[in-house]
Structure formats: C-alpha cells, structure tokens
Write a protein that holds these residues in place. Structure first.
Motif, PDB file in Angstrom:
ATOM      1  N   TRP A 182       0.814  -1.209   0.000  1.00  0.00           N
ATOM      2  CA  TRP A 182       0.000   0.000   0.000  1.00  0.00           C
ATOM      3  C   TRP A 182       0.849   1.260   0.000  1.00  0.00           C
ATOM      4  N   GLN A 183       2.110   1.105  -0.377  1.00  0.00           N
ATOM      5  CA  GLN A 183       2.949   2.296  -0.578  1.00  0.00           C
ATOM      6  C   GLN A 183       2.364   3.106  -1.724  1.00  0.00           C
ATOM      7  N   ALA A 184       2.128   4.372  -1.497  1.00  0.00           N
ATOM      8  CA  ALA A 184       1.444   5.197  -2.493  1.00  0.00           C
ATOM      9  C   ALA A 184       2.396   5.951  -3.411  1.00  0.00           C
ATOM     10  N   GLU A 185       3.624   6.170  -2.957  1.00  0.00           N
ATOM     11  CA  GLU A 185       4.498   7.091  -3.675  1.00  0.00           C
ATOM     12  C   GLU A 185       5.411   6.359  -4.657  1.00  0.00           C
ATOM     13  N   ASP A 186       5.473   6.898  -5.862  1.00  0.00           N
ATOM     14  CA  ASP A 186       6.503   6.554  -6.847  1.00  0.00           C
ATOM     15  C   ASP A 186       6.638   5.050  -7.064  1.00  0.00           C
ATOM     16  N   ARG A 187       5.545   4.431  -7.451  1.00  0.00           N
ATOM     17  CA  ARG A 187       5.531   2.987  -7.641  1.00  0.00           C
ATOM     18  C   ARG A 187       5.912   2.574  -9.059  1.00  0.00           C
ATOM     19  N   PHE A 188       6.106   3.529  -9.962  1.00  0.00           N
ATOM     20  CA  PHE A 188       6.442   3.182 -11.343  1.00  0.00           C
ATOM     21  C   PHE A 188       7.139   4.377 -11.989  1.00  0.00           C
ATOM     22  N   ASP A 189       7.810   4.102 -13.089  1.00  0.00           N
ATOM     23  CA  ASP A 189       8.484   5.166 -13.836  1.00  0.00           C
ATOM     24  C   ASP A 189       7.444   5.966 -14.618  1.00  0.00           C
ATOM     25  N   LEU A 190       7.536   7.272 -14.512  1.00  0.00           N
ATOM     26  CA  LEU A 190       6.579   8.130 -15.202  1.00  0.00           C
ATOM     27  C   LEU A 190       6.837   8.149 -16.698  1.00  0.00           C
ATOM     28  N   PRO A 191       5.792   8.191 -17.503  1.00  0.00           N
ATOM     29  CA  PRO A 191       5.992   8.388 -18.944  1.00  0.00           C
ATOM     30  C   PRO A 191       6.475   9.815 -19.198  1.00  0.00           C
ATOM     31  N   PRO A 192       7.004  10.080 -20.376  1.00  0.00           N
ATOM     32  CA  PRO A 192       7.501  11.435 -20.659  1.00  0.00           C
ATOM     33  C   PRO A 192       6.365  12.448 -20.772  1.00  0.00           C
ATOM     34  N   ASP A 193       6.736  13.708 -20.575  1.00  0.00           N
ATOM     35  CA  ASP A 193       5.834  14.843 -20.833  1.00  0.00           C
ATOM     36  C   ASP A 193       4.613  14.872 -19.916  1.00  0.00           C
ATOM     37  N   VAL A 194       4.760  14.367 -18.701  1.00  0.00           N
ATOM     38  CA  VAL A 194       3.652  14.500 -17.748  1.00  0.00           C
ATOM     39  C   VAL A 194       3.812  15.821 -16.995  1.00  0.00           C
ATOM     40  N   ARG A 195       2.750  16.233 -16.330  1.00  0.00           N
ATOM     41  CA  ARG A 195       2.778  17.508 -15.622  1.00  0.00           C
ATOM     42  C   ARG A 195       2.140  17.329 -14.237  1.00  0.00           C
ATOM     43  N   PRO A 196       2.529  18.160 -13.280  1.00  0.00           N
ATOM     44  CA  PRO A 196       1.957  18.054 -11.931  1.00  0.00           C
ATOM     45  C   PRO A 196       0.435  18.162 -11.963  1.00  0.00           C
ATOM     46  N   GLY A 197      -0.205  17.332 -11.165  1.00  0.00           N
ATOM     47  CA  GLY A 197      -1.664  17.316 -11.104  1.00  0.00           C
ATOM     48  C   GLY A 197      -2.319  16.384 -12.102  1.00  0.00           C
ATOM     49  N   GLN A 198      -1.577  15.930 -13.079  1.00  0.00           N
ATOM     50  CA  GLN A 198      -2.151  15.028 -14.085  1.00  0.00           C
ATOM     51  C   GLN A 198      -2.466  13.671 -13.455  1.00  0.00           C
ATOM     52  N   ARG A 199      -3.578  13.094 -13.854  1.00  0.00           N
ATOM     53  CA  ARG A 199      -3.986  11.787 -13.345  1.00  0.00           C
ATOM     54  C   ARG A 199      -3.695  10.723 -14.404  1.00  0.00           C
ATOM     55  N   LEU A 200      -2.965   9.695 -14.002  1.00  0.00           N
ATOM     56  CA  LEU A 200      -2.581   8.609 -14.895  1.00  0.00           C
ATOM     57  C   LEU A 200      -3.298   7.333 -14.473  1.00  0.00           C
ATOM     58  N   VAL A 201      -3.792   6.577 -15.455  1.00  0.00           N
ATOM     59  CA  VAL A 201      -4.494   5.325 -15.164  1.00  0.00           C
ATOM     60  C   VAL A 201      -3.470   4.205 -14.968  1.00  0.00           C
ATOM     61  N   VAL A 202      -3.644   3.446 -13.868  1.00  0.00           N
ATOM     62  CA  VAL A 202      -2.719   2.371 -13.513  1.00  0.00           C
ATOM     63  C   VAL A 202      -3.516   1.069 -13.357  1.00  0.00           C
ATOM     64  N   HIS A 203      -2.931  -0.027 -13.813  1.00  0.00           N
ATOM     65  CA  HIS A 203      -3.531  -1.367 -13.743  1.00  0.00           C
ATOM     66  C   HIS A 203      -3.054  -2.059 -12.468  1.00  0.00           C
ATOM     67  N   PHE A 204      -3.988  -2.732 -11.753  1.00  0.00           N
ATOM     68  CA  PHE A 204      -3.557  -3.516 -10.602  1.00  0.00           C
ATOM     69  C   PHE A 204      -4.142  -4.921 -10.581  1.00  0.00           C
ATOM     70  N   ASP A 205      -5.142  -5.203 -11.388  1.00  0.00           N
ATOM     71  CA  ASP A 205      -5.791  -6.503 -11.405  1.00  0.00           C
ATOM     72  C   ASP A 205      -6.590  -6.580 -12.696  1.00  0.00           C
ATOM     73  N   ALA A 206      -7.040  -7.786 -13.055  1.00  0.00           N
ATOM     74  CA  ALA A 206      -7.839  -7.909 -14.273  1.00  0.00           C
ATOM     75  C   ALA A 206      -9.082  -7.034 -14.167  1.00  0.00           C
ATOM     76  N   GLY A 207      -9.179  -6.045 -15.046  1.00  0.00           N
ATOM     77  CA  GLY A 207     -10.306  -5.120 -15.013  1.00  0.00           C
ATOM     78  C   GLY A 207     -10.230  -4.080 -13.928  1.00  0.00           C
ATOM     79  N   GLY A 208      -9.182  -4.097 -13.126  1.00  0.00           N
ATOM     80  CA  GLY A 208      -9.035  -3.173 -12.009  1.00  0.00           C
ATOM     81  C   GLY A 208      -8.128  -2.010 -12.351  1.00  0.00           C
ATOM     82  N   ARG A 209      -8.555  -0.815 -12.022  1.00  0.00           N
ATOM     83  CA  ARG A 209      -7.785   0.387 -12.310  1.00  0.00           C
ATOM     84  C   ARG A 209      -7.859   1.346 -11.119  1.00  0.00           C
ATOM     85  N   LEU A 210      -6.840   2.169 -11.018  1.00  0.00           N
ATOM     86  CA  LEU A 210      -6.871   3.310 -10.119  1.00  0.00           C
ATOM     87  C   LEU A 210      -6.003   4.397 -10.720  1.00  0.00           C
TER      88      LEU A 210
END
Length: 298
Positions: free
Chosen positions: A139-167
C-alpha cells in the motif's frame, strides 16, 4: 463478526448481479439461458463444455467467468471474440476451441483467462490504456512506477492492478523539483465484466450448480461416510452449527451445500485444512486420506 462480513459481501454481490444481469438469485440455468442470445448458441455450448470439464469445487469459478464474458460481450460486441490480440495471442474464439491458457495466465483456466482479457479490454475502453501495473499487496502510495515522458503536476494517470481493475496515480512535484506520483486509492474501480465475475461467484456460491446435459448427475455420487464423519466432527468442534452442516453427508451435493453454508473462508486460518479435506471428498481425490491426516495433525 466474520460471518456478518460474509453476509454483507453476499448482499452486495446480489445487488451487483441484479444490476448487471437482472437476476436476484443467480443460477447456472439462468446464466446459460442468458448466454445464448449474447454469445451465440455455439459459443455458449463451447463455454459450457469447459465448465463441465472442471472439478466440482471449481465449477462456480468457471460459471462466474462466463458471467464476465456475457457482460463483457454486451459492452464490447460479439466481434471481440474473433479479434486477434496481436503477437502470439490468439483470438478468444480460438481459446474456447483449444481450451488452453497461455503465458502468463497459465495459473488460470481458459475461461478465467478469457474473463481477464475481456475485463481488461472493457476497462481500457472506459478509462484508456494504463501506463503501468502496480501490486496492491503493497500500500505504498508514492513513486511505484516510472513516469511516462511529458507528464505535468496534477495530471492523473491510469494504472492497472488486477484484471479489469484500475486506479489513478496523481503526478506530483517533489521537494527536489523532480516529478513523482501518488496512488489515489479512493479512485480504485473495476470494469463491469470484472464486477460480474466477482459478484456472480459470491452471490451464487459454490453450488450445487447442475448443468444441462449431465448424466449421471455428479452431485448425486455417494461419498465416503467415514471421511464425512471426520470432517463433520472437526467442523462441529471448531464452531460450525448443525444447521450449517446439514443433517448428513450422503452425496457430493450434500457436501458442496455444506461447504457453502459454513463460510470457511471467513473463519480462522485452520479452516483451510478443513476446506482441503472437504474439497478432496467432493472431487473424489486420491489425496483424501492425506488431507484427513493433515487435519488430524493440525
């Protein structure tokens, strides 16, 4: 308290099934009947054949996967079944014909793999392709993956954690001016096929789930009375009631129904050994004597 949580889960599962499938009390019969108009008669028959080939203690999971495929096909269209997935992955229709799960899904059955595919595809259609995958066992929330290029603060990125599961992961600027991300656990969500799979399995339970064309009835097979007595006595000593266990275990159907009523997964960890023994009894497994020895030793 644990049993109260179990009933809460069943109540929520029935609500979801009612919303997605229109059934208050899901059964194998209604599921198969609903499948024909959506999946087509031939495809429904082939998925049913896969469910028939599963062990009885796995049948509910196979039917829950069919529920996911039914809901997913309604969302994505019947053409989903014939669409190649690219690379070495075949089209879903080919998987139904070969009944073989493919890496990295070899820990799943073919139906469960297809349910995972359609749940993910439905999630991608709703929320876009995920930028990364995370394991929510941490349940560590911070910096769990490498960011894609050209992102900006406040942007929301979709992340996969389970089949059909997103956050969502929210891009944030750190004190050193570098960009990082924080997982927003409040945004956790599942696609409708994934919800259908979970809710059908919980609401319908382990069974018995008799299917069309079965002869003889596998739930009518008689079980060992000596093994049944051992498992019933252990369960009574560890808190199960006579009402939950039933008056007697003469057939496989009696045992399956009792396993469902006992809610063993919501009890203490030692009940896992009881489940192994009871499932060996249901499946007429050669491991049954060893499972009973393990239970006695525990």
């Amino acid at each position: 308290m644990r049993q109260a949580h179990a009933e809460d889960a069943r109540t929520e599962a029935r609500r979801v099934v009612r919303n997605l499938l229109g059934e208050d009390r899901p059964t194998a019969e209604t599921l198969i009947g609903d499948g024909g108009p959506v999946l087509g008669d031939d495809r429904t028959r082939r998925t049913l054949d896969l469910a028939l080939g599963a062990q009885l203690t796995r049948r509910s999971a196979e039917l829950a996967a069919i529920a996911a495929l039914l809901v997913g096909t309604r969302e994505l269209g019947e053409e989903w079944w014939g669409r190649s997935r690219g690379g070495k992955l075949p089209a879903p229709d080919e998987v139904v014909r070969t009944a073989v799960a493919i890496e990295p899904w070899t820990d799943l059955t073919a139906l469960e793999m297809l349910a995972a595919w359609i749940a993910d595809d439905a999630a991608d259609q709703l929320w876009g392709a995920p930028v990364a995958q995370v394991d929510l066992n941490s349940w560590q929330a911070e910096d769990r993956f490498d960011l894609p290029p050209d992102v900006r603060p406040g942007q929301r990125l979709v992340v996969h954690f389970d089949a059909g599961g997103r956050l969502d992961a929210v891009v944030a600027r750190r004190a050193d001016e570098e960009l990082g991300s924080n997982l927003d656990f409040q945004s956790l969500r599942y696609s409708r096929p994934a919800e259908a799979q979970w809710s059908w399995g919980v609401a319908a339970g382990l069974g018995p789930h008799r299917l069309p064309g079965e002869s003889p009835d596998p739930y009518a097979r008689e079980v060992s009375s000596a093994a049944a007595d051992v498992l019933r006595a252990w369960a009574m000593r560890h808190g199960a009631t006579r009402e939950q266990l039933g008056e007697s275990w003469r057939t496989v159907g009696d045992v399956v129904a009792a396993i469902e009523r006992v809610d063993w997964m919501w009890r203490s960890g030692e009940w896992f050994g009881w489940w192994r023994g009871a499932s060996a009894l249901v499946d007429d497994s050669a491991y049954l004597p060893y499972r009973l020895e393990e239970l006695a030793a525990g």
